[in-house]
Design a protein around this motif. Structure first.
Motif, PDB file in Angstrom:
ATOM      1  N   VAL A  54      -9.238   1.202  -6.953  1.00  0.00           N
ATOM      2  CA  VAL A  54     -10.282   1.940  -6.055  1.00  0.00           C
ATOM      3  C   VAL A  54      -9.347   2.499  -5.317  1.00  0.00           C
ATOM      4  O   VAL A  54      -8.275   2.277  -4.360  1.00  0.00           O
ATOM      5  CB  VAL A  54     -11.110   0.713  -5.145  1.00  0.00           C
ATOM      6  CG1 VAL A  54     -11.946   1.278  -4.348  1.00  0.00           C
ATOM      7  CG2 VAL A  54     -11.511  -0.079  -6.392  1.00  0.00           C
ATOM      8  N   GLU A  55      -9.932   3.839  -4.963  1.00  0.00           N
ATOM      9  CA  GLU A  55      -9.486   4.843  -3.820  1.00  0.00           C
ATOM     10  C   GLU A  55      -9.839   4.164  -2.485  1.00  0.00           C
ATOM     11  O   GLU A  55     -11.095   3.830  -2.207  1.00  0.00           O
ATOM     12  CB  GLU A  55      -9.802   5.980  -4.043  1.00  0.00           C
ATOM     13  CG  GLU A  55      -9.490   7.196  -2.984  1.00  0.00           C
ATOM     14  CD  GLU A  55     -10.212   8.442  -3.080  1.00  0.00           C
ATOM     15  OE1 GLU A  55      -9.955   9.587  -2.293  1.00  0.00           O
ATOM     16  OE2 GLU A  55     -11.107   8.692  -3.754  1.00  0.00           O
ATOM     17  N   ILE A  56      -8.903   4.057  -1.357  1.00  0.00           N
ATOM     18  CA  ILE A  56      -9.378   3.945  -0.161  1.00  0.00           C
ATOM     19  C   ILE A  56      -9.207   5.306   0.865  1.00  0.00           C
ATOM     20  O   ILE A  56      -7.940   5.868   0.799  1.00  0.00           O
ATOM     21  CB  ILE A  56      -8.168   2.957   0.522  1.00  0.00           C
ATOM     22  CG1 ILE A  56      -8.408   1.520  -0.406  1.00  0.00           C
ATOM     23  CG2 ILE A  56      -8.637   2.365   1.919  1.00  0.00           C
ATOM     24  CD1 ILE A  56      -9.584   0.807  -0.372  1.00  0.00           C
ATOM     25  N   ARG A  57     -10.174   5.634   1.502  1.00  0.00           N
ATOM     26  CA  ARG A  57     -10.080   6.853   2.118  1.00  0.00           C
ATOM     27  C   ARG A  57      -9.991   6.748   3.908  1.00  0.00           C
ATOM     28  O   ARG A  57      -9.273   7.315   4.439  1.00  0.00           O
ATOM     29  CB  ARG A  57     -11.693   7.644   2.136  1.00  0.00           C
ATOM     30  CG  ARG A  57     -11.826   8.171   0.739  1.00  0.00           C
ATOM     31  CD  ARG A  57     -13.094   8.714   0.378  1.00  0.00           C
ATOM     32  NE  ARG A  57     -13.138   9.208  -0.763  1.00  0.00           N
ATOM     33  CZ  ARG A  57     -14.363   9.945  -1.273  1.00  0.00           C
ATOM     34  NH1 ARG A  57     -15.336  10.150  -0.495  1.00  0.00           N
ATOM     35  NH2 ARG A  57     -14.531  10.264  -2.449  1.00  0.00           N
TER      36      ARG A  57
ATOM     37  N   VAL B 291       0.821  -1.365   0.128  1.00  0.00           N
ATOM     38  CA  VAL B 291       0.029  -0.054  -0.090  1.00  0.00           C
ATOM     39  C   VAL B 291       0.827   1.488  -0.147  1.00  0.00           C
ATOM     40  O   VAL B 291       1.685   1.279   1.011  1.00  0.00           O
ATOM     41  CB  VAL B 291      -0.976  -0.132   1.186  1.00  0.00           C
ATOM     42  CG1 VAL B 291      -1.801   1.267   1.206  1.00  0.00           C
ATOM     43  CG2 VAL B 291      -1.949  -1.281   1.144  1.00  0.00           C
ATOM     44  N   ALA B 292       0.555   2.051  -0.949  1.00  0.00           N
ATOM     45  CA  ALA B 292       1.293   3.381  -1.136  1.00  0.00           C
ATOM     46  C   ALA B 292       0.519   4.466  -1.387  1.00  0.00           C
ATOM     47  O   ALA B 292      -0.508   4.396  -2.348  1.00  0.00           O
ATOM     48  CB  ALA B 292       2.562   3.143  -2.025  1.00  0.00           C
ATOM     49  N   LYS B 293       0.698   5.567  -1.284  1.00  0.00           N
ATOM     50  CA  LYS B 293       0.003   6.874  -1.754  1.00  0.00           C
ATOM     51  C   LYS B 293       0.544   7.209  -3.173  1.00  0.00           C
ATOM     52  O   LYS B 293       1.716   7.151  -3.288  1.00  0.00           O
ATOM     53  CB  LYS B 293       0.117   7.976  -0.865  1.00  0.00           C
ATOM     54  CG  LYS B 293      -0.660   7.891   0.393  1.00  0.00           C
ATOM     55  CD  LYS B 293      -0.831   9.208   1.173  1.00  0.00           C
ATOM     56  CE  LYS B 293      -1.796   9.036   2.345  1.00  0.00           C
ATOM     57  NZ  LYS B 293      -2.043  10.392   3.092  1.00  0.00           N
ATOM     58  N   VAL B 294      -0.320   7.205  -4.069  1.00  0.00           N
ATOM     59  CA  VAL B 294       0.140   7.631  -5.426  1.00  0.00           C
ATOM     60  C   VAL B 294      -0.701   8.832  -5.915  1.00  0.00           C
ATOM     61  O   VAL B 294      -1.830   9.111  -5.502  1.00  0.00           O
ATOM     62  CB  VAL B 294      -0.122   6.518  -6.315  1.00  0.00           C
ATOM     63  CG1 VAL B 294       0.860   5.205  -5.923  1.00  0.00           C
ATOM     64  CG2 VAL B 294      -1.592   5.926  -6.237  1.00  0.00           C
ATOM     65  N   GLU B 295      -0.169   9.555  -6.985  1.00  0.00           N
ATOM     66  CA  GLU B 295      -0.924  10.350  -7.723  1.00  0.00           C
ATOM     67  C   GLU B 295      -1.654   9.851  -8.962  1.00  0.00           C
ATOM     68  O   GLU B 295      -0.901   9.107  -9.601  1.00  0.00           O
ATOM     69  CB  GLU B 295       0.214  11.577  -8.149  1.00  0.00           C
ATOM     70  CG  GLU B 295       0.827  12.289  -7.195  1.00  0.00           C
ATOM     71  CD  GLU B 295       1.552  13.573  -7.752  1.00  0.00           C
ATOM     72  OE1 GLU B 295       1.673  13.686  -9.079  1.00  0.00           O
ATOM     73  OE2 GLU B 295       2.239  14.454  -6.935  1.00  0.00           O
ATOM     74  N   PHE B 296      -2.755  10.071  -8.968  1.00  0.00           N
ATOM     75  CA  PHE B 296      -3.607   8.961  -9.788  1.00  0.00           C
ATOM     76  C   PHE B 296      -4.164  10.149 -10.931  1.00  0.00           C
ATOM     77  O   PHE B 296      -5.023  11.220 -10.493  1.00  0.00           O
ATOM     78  CB  PHE B 296      -4.731   8.472  -9.188  1.00  0.00           C
ATOM     79  CG  PHE B 296      -5.066   7.397  -9.912  1.00  0.00           C
ATOM     80  CD1 PHE B 296      -6.565   7.559 -10.683  1.00  0.00           C
ATOM     81  CD2 PHE B 296      -4.812   6.000 -10.219  1.00  0.00           C
ATOM     82  CE1 PHE B 296      -6.898   6.456 -11.433  1.00  0.00           C
ATOM     83  CE2 PHE B 296      -5.526   5.136 -10.893  1.00  0.00           C
ATOM     84  CZ  PHE B 296      -6.531   5.231 -11.684  1.00  0.00           C
TER      85      PHE B 296
ATOM     86  N   GLN C  19      -6.796  18.371 -10.291  1.00  0.00           N
ATOM     87  CA  GLN C  19      -5.576  17.681  -9.969  1.00  0.00           C
ATOM     88  C   GLN C  19      -6.142  16.702  -8.526  1.00  0.00           C
ATOM     89  O   GLN C  19      -6.565  17.477  -7.579  1.00  0.00           O
ATOM     90  CB  GLN C  19      -4.545  18.428  -9.492  1.00  0.00           C
ATOM     91  CG  GLN C  19      -3.324  17.797  -9.202  1.00  0.00           C
ATOM     92  CD  GLN C  19      -2.609  16.999 -10.510  1.00  0.00           C
ATOM     93  OE1 GLN C  19      -2.710  17.199 -11.595  1.00  0.00           O
ATOM     94  NE2 GLN C  19      -2.143  15.778  -9.955  1.00  0.00           N
ATOM     95  N   MET C  20      -5.876  15.533  -8.604  1.00  0.00           N
ATOM     96  CA  MET C  20      -6.093  14.874  -7.419  1.00  0.00           C
ATOM     97  C   MET C  20      -4.979  14.741  -6.200  1.00  0.00           C
ATOM     98  O   MET C  20      -3.519  14.663  -6.682  1.00  0.00           O
ATOM     99  CB  MET C  20      -6.257  13.447  -7.782  1.00  0.00           C
ATOM    100  CG  MET C  20      -6.783  12.519  -6.770  1.00  0.00           C
ATOM    101  SD  MET C  20      -7.071  10.914  -7.249  1.00  0.00           S
ATOM    102  CE  MET C  20      -7.457   9.984  -5.589  1.00  0.00           C
ATOM    103  N   GLN C  21      -4.968  15.030  -4.961  1.00  0.00           N
ATOM    104  CA  GLN C  21      -3.927  14.948  -4.041  1.00  0.00           C
ATOM    105  C   GLN C  21      -3.562  13.287  -3.882  1.00  0.00           C
ATOM    106  O   GLN C  21      -4.317  12.481  -4.119  1.00  0.00           O
ATOM    107  CB  GLN C  21      -4.566  15.483  -2.773  1.00  0.00           C
ATOM    108  CG  GLN C  21      -4.810  17.089  -2.703  1.00  0.00           C
ATOM    109  CD  GLN C  21      -3.517  17.597  -2.709  1.00  0.00           C
ATOM    110  OE1 GLN C  21      -2.292  17.596  -2.445  1.00  0.00           O
ATOM    111  NE2 GLN C  21      -3.699  18.765  -3.622  1.00  0.00           N
ATOM    112  N   PRO C  22      -2.409  13.060  -3.746  1.00  0.00           N
ATOM    113  CA  PRO C  22      -1.855  11.612  -3.421  1.00  0.00           C
ATOM    114  C   PRO C  22      -2.717  10.946  -2.512  1.00  0.00           C
ATOM    115  O   PRO C  22      -3.244  11.492  -1.492  1.00  0.00           O
ATOM    116  CB  PRO C  22      -0.661  11.921  -2.766  1.00  0.00           C
ATOM    117  CG  PRO C  22       0.013  13.073  -3.350  1.00  0.00           C
ATOM    118  CD  PRO C  22      -1.261  13.998  -3.490  1.00  0.00           C
ATOM    119  N   ALA C  23      -3.118   9.826  -2.938  1.00  0.00           N
ATOM    120  CA  ALA C  23      -4.030   8.941  -2.112  1.00  0.00           C
ATOM    121  C   ALA C  23      -3.690   7.397  -2.375  1.00  0.00           C
ATOM    122  O   ALA C  23      -3.100   7.075  -3.300  1.00  0.00           O
ATOM    123  CB  ALA C  23      -5.564   8.944  -2.805  1.00  0.00           C
TER     124      ALA C  23
END
Length: 357
Positions: free
Chosen positions: A323-326, A51-56, A279-283
């Motif tokens: 899928v984004e995990i919040r 699991v890592a935060k990425v810019e999507f 623009q999406m923040q890293p998630a």
């Protein structure tokens, strides 16, 4: 003698190949047996991802077919024979341009009769108005003459309208896409005459998923590309966003697209709307395969020191197979993406190798 030598060499080669194949199959069987033994000992092989935060990149493309900004099947409003046919298929027409003349001889006769009748009734009304002042007619007689005048005026207006309708004019600007009449055709009200399409501008209707449609507004500009003119970009402006989606949670979005001189698009051609999202923040984005029983379950397994632990998560937007995990996962967690069907909370697991799959 030579044939015996050749047959002997071929026989030895065949035996050597058979021995090699048997040994290879034996090795594969041993490997599979070890794999099964490991599974039977309670250690379940799984596939995982870190699991890592990425810019999507949330930009996306939706496809559709161009439609005319306006199209109309034009029908006759009068009866009569066509005496002049001034356009053909492919003719470019402007709003108000004369297309057809219909024989108006009888209608002009009716119009003249209506004018004569109105003139007579007008004089009668004027006489009654003067006579009423001196008591020569009653109020009822005056009212009746006024009513007759209004009816005669209405009959004249209707006759004039029927004559005017024999001059058949284009209701919109566009191109004659189909012609259903010929010179001499006898028309009745409702007969189809022309299909007129306006392609000065085009409409492009595409379906947009719920995760993206919330970022769109009427008036937004969209880059439009086509296969027929790949070197040219067209500009579309969003004019409509459906308030209700279909069963797959896609929402129709309509854009008006300006044609480009020399690169004119036609109705029915294929087009792509290229939407640029904020623009999406890293998630944290994980594979949708990680979910137990589907994304709506909001449950995934993570591997911690060889143990599978069931975790509750909050899923966000879905981007294809990601899928984004919040909430519920942290960077560095190891989420299980394959083999969950055999797992319960606390199961022993091991990394599955490509050969063991």
């Amino acid at each position: 003698m030579k044939k015996i030598i050749i047959y002997g060499v071929l026989t030895i080669g065949a035996l050597a190949f058979i021995m090699w194949k048997l040994n290879a199959n034996k090795a594969a069987n041993i490997e599979k047996t070890d794999f099964v033994k490991e599974s039977n000992n309670g250690v379940i092989p799984v596939l995982v991802e870190k699991v890592a935060k990425v810019e999507f990149d949330r930009n996306f493309t939706a496809n559709g077919n161009f439609e005319p900004i306006r199209e109309l099947t034009f029908s006759s409003e009068v009866s009569g024979r066509i005496t002049q046919l001034l356009v053909k298929e492919g003719s470019v027409v402007s709003k108000g341009q004369l297309l057809v003349r219909v024989d108006d001889e009888l209608l002009n006769t009716e119009l003249q009769q209506a004018k004569v009748n109105l003139d007579k009734i007008t004089l009668d009304k004027q006489r009654n108005e003067k006579a009423f002042e001196t008591g020569g007619v009653t109020q009822k007689q005056l009212d009746d003459s006024k009513t007759e005048y209004k009816l005669a005026q209405a009959r004249l207006d209707a006759a004039q309208r029927r004559v005017n309708d024999t001059y058949v004019k284009a209701p919109i600007s566009g191109v004659i896409n189909a012609k259903y009449v010929e010179l001499g055709t006898y028309l009745s009200p409702g007969n189809k005459m022309f299909d007129i399409v306006d392609v000065s501008k085009l409409k492009l209707v595409v379906s947009v998923p719920e995760a993206q449609v919330i970022h769109l507004d009427k008036g937004d500009q969209v880059k439009i590309t086509t296969n027929v003119f790949p070197e040219t970009s067209y500009t579309g402006v969003i004019t409509f966003i459906a308030s209700k989606g279909d069963n797959t949670l896609n929402y129709p979005v309509e854009m008006v697209v300006d044609n480009v001189s020399g690169k004119t698009l036609k109705a029915g051609m294929y087009g792509s709307a290229n939407f640029e999202m904020p623009q999406m923040q890293p998630a944290i984005i994980i594979s949708r395969n990680a979910f137990v029983g589907g994304v709506k379950s909001n449950q995934v397994f993570v591997m911690e020191k060889g143990i599978a632990k069931l975790k509750k998560v909050v899923a966000g937007n879905i981007y294809g197979d990601r899928v984004e995990i919040r909430e519920g996962l942290n960077e560095g967690d190891t989420v299980i993406t394959s083999g969950q069907i055999n797992l319960v909370d606390g199961s022993k697991v091991s990394l599955q190798t490509a050969e063991a799959k």
